[in-house]
Structure formats: structure tokens, C-alpha cells
Scaffold this active site. Structure first.
Site, PDB file in Angstrom:
ATOM      1  N   ALA A   1       0.858  -1.763   0.000  1.00 15.94           N
ATOM      2  CA  ALA A   1       0.058   0.218   0.020  1.00 15.94           C
ATOM      3  C   ALA A   1       1.173   1.399  -0.248  1.00 15.94           C
ATOM      4  O   ALA A   1       1.473   1.684   0.592  1.00 15.94           O
ATOM      5  CB  ALA A   1      -0.765  -0.272   1.137  1.00 15.94           C
TER       6      ALA A   1
ATOM      7  N   ASN B   1       1.502   6.020  -1.331  1.00 13.72           N
ATOM      8  CA  ASN B   1       0.362   6.555  -1.897  1.00 13.72           C
ATOM      9  C   ASN B   1      -0.112   7.168  -2.900  1.00 13.72           C
ATOM     10  O   ASN B   1      -1.102   7.471  -2.382  1.00 13.72           O
ATOM     11  CB  ASN B   1       1.786   7.800  -1.321  1.00 13.72           C
TER      12      ASN B   1
ATOM     13  N   ASP C   1       8.253   0.781   2.732  1.00 15.83           N
ATOM     14  CA  ASP C   1       8.411   0.092   1.582  1.00 15.83           C
ATOM     15  C   ASP C   1      10.342   0.225   1.271  1.00 15.83           C
ATOM     16  O   ASP C   1      11.004  -0.854   0.363  1.00 15.83           O
ATOM     17  CB  ASP C   1       8.152   0.618  -0.070  1.00 15.83           C
TER      18      ASP C   1
ATOM     19  N   THR D   1       5.830   7.887  -5.414  1.00 17.85           N
ATOM     20  CA  THR D   1       4.852   9.113  -5.558  1.00 17.85           C
ATOM     21  C   THR D   1       5.847   9.947  -4.747  1.00 17.85           C
ATOM     22  O   THR D   1       6.603  10.951  -5.722  1.00 17.85           O
ATOM     23  CB  THR D   1       3.933   9.547  -3.867  1.00 17.85           C
TER      24      THR D   1
END
Length: 256
Positions: A7, A9, A108, A131
């Protein structure tokens, strides 16, 4: 099979993994308000399209940099797959985080280092184009030594278009040629975004290598890594599924 959930951004990536092989992957825009039921309807349809039943999932591992998204992903795992998920980083990391604020290291980034160190010996620079663009350094022991956070290329373009009223929104793609002197507004924007980003990547990697002072392998990951591959030789390896690999390796460790 393992359902690995990354998951981020911008997107949530769901991957069906057997061993360390990614059998299927899907992504959906990140929305912390999305409920477990909404995820389940969407994911069940995609599993069916790929020829899988929901019961094929025997374990779930989640890595997230969006804390508000975690609860619904945990409910998804428990309610629809009958699994208590392994949440990356909740019980610490199997690598040393040799930085001033280890608690602030994104899941991450730690997962990328776990996978990169397992696959490649020696000192590493891992660049993740998401991102944000992150540049992470892992030494030959697999310890995280620090890195860089820069705006992602999409963020840079969005900021430019938002702040300059007369500039059009353009696609993020390689310019038609290698000239860095644009003859019209759109070409000039392509050059500034694309070649400017490559110049940033090459410049930062060169400075990092000089500071490390030893041979370093550069690994690129993230959806936009392939966008730059043909126009720079700064990457030694491109591994699109590095974060998913890290999740799978973390799951393997939990079974020992």
C-alpha cells in the site's frame, strides 16, 4: 499462495505470489476510506479473471506507508481470506536500520533493501520511482545506511502545471529526440521534466558513489523505472517487483 499487499501513497498493489514468483498483480488507487468489502468485491473479480478461486490464498502479508489504509486491509485478510496478516515492520525488521530515526523508515524502503540484499551481494543503491523518488543505501551486510527523498516525477509535473497557469498538462514520456533545446512549449516541458529528472538521478548517484567509496550496484524499481532505462546507464539492474519480493521474503522468515 501468498497474497502480498503493498500500500503506497498513490496505489495499492496486490500480488499473488508462489514461492518468490509473482503469478498475478493488480493495482488500485490508494484511498484510506475504501472498505474491506469494496476491496473484496474488486479483488474477487480479478482473481476469477486470472483463473483463481479466493481459497487459493493461504497467507497474507501487508506493507504500507499509509497507516490509515491498514485497518481495512487487515479486515480484508481476516474476513475474506481467513488469515491473520503479517504486517511488515510491526514486530521490527530483520535488517539493521543504521540511521538517526529508524522508526521513520518507510516499510517500502526496508522491504526493498531486504530483497535487494538477498539478490545482490555488496554495497547497493536502491532507487524506487514512486510518489516520491527514494535513493537508499545498503552496505554489504544488508544494513540500511540512509538515503535521499526527492519529489517523484509526477509530483514535479503536477507542481509545474498547477503553479504556471499557461502551461498545458503533458504526458510523462521520453522526448522524441535527445536534443535539450526545445523549439516549442510542450517540447521544452518534456525536456525539463524528462532530461532534468535523468540529470538529477545521475548526479545524485554519482555523489552517493563518491561518498560510499566502494564499488556499488544500482538497482531501480517502481513503475516508472523503465521510462529512464534506455536513456541512462546509471542502473545496473531493474527489478519492478522488488517491494513484493521483500514482502514474500519477510513471509518466508515468519514461517521458520
Amino acid at each position: 499462495m501468498l497474497l502480498a499487499i503493498d500500500a503506497g501513497n498513490t496505489n495499492v498493489v496486490f500480488a499473488l505470489v508462489e514461492g518468490r514468483e509473482v503469478k498475478a498483480r493488480w493495482r488500485i488507487a490508494t484511498d484510506p476510506r475504501r472498505t474491506a468489502d469494496e476491496y473484496a468485491v474488486w479483488l474477487s473479480q480479478l482473481l476469477t479473471l486470472e483463473g483463481y478461486e479466493r481459497g487459493v490464498v493461504t497467507g497474507v502479508v501487508i506493507g504500507t506507508v499509509v497507516p490509515r489504509a491498514l485497518h481495512n486491509l487487515e479486515v480484508l485478510s481476516q474476513k475474506y481470506f481467513g488469515c491473520t496478516p503479517l504486517v511488515a515492520g510491526r514486530d521490527g525488521w530483520p535488517i539493521a536500520l543504521d540511521v538517526e530515526e529508524p522508526q521513520s523508515v518507510g516499510a517500502d524502503r526496508a522491504l526493498n533493501i531486504i530483497a535487494a540484499h538477498a539478490n545482490h551481494p555488496g554495497d547497493l543503491i536502491i532507487i524506487d520511482f514512486g510518489t516520491a523518488a527514494t535513493f537508499d543505501v545498503a552496505d554489504y551486510t544488508g544494513a540500511y545506511k540512509g538515503g535521499i527523498i526527492a519529489p517523484g516525477i509526477n509530483l514535479s509535473l503536477d507542481a509545474l502545471v498547477t503553479a504556471a497557469a499557461k502551461l498545458p498538462r503533458i504526458a510523462i514520456e521520453a522526448p522524441a529526440n535527445t536534443s535539450v533545446i526545445g523549439r516549442n512549449t510542450v517540447d521544452q516541458m518534456h525536456i525539463g521534466i524528462y532530461w532534468g529528472y535523468i540529470a538529477m538521478i545521475e548526479g545524485l548517484v554519482a555523489r552517493m558513489k563518491a561518498e560510499i567509496g566502494r564499488p556499488v550496484k544500482v538497482i531501480a524499481t517502481g513503475g516508472l523505472a523503465v521510462l529512464f532505462e534506455k536513456q541512462t546507464d546509471v542502473f545496473d539492474v531493474i527489478e519492478p517487483d522488488l517491494t513484493i519480493q521483500g514482502l514474500a521474503m519477510l513471509w518466508e522468515r515468519s514461517l521458520r
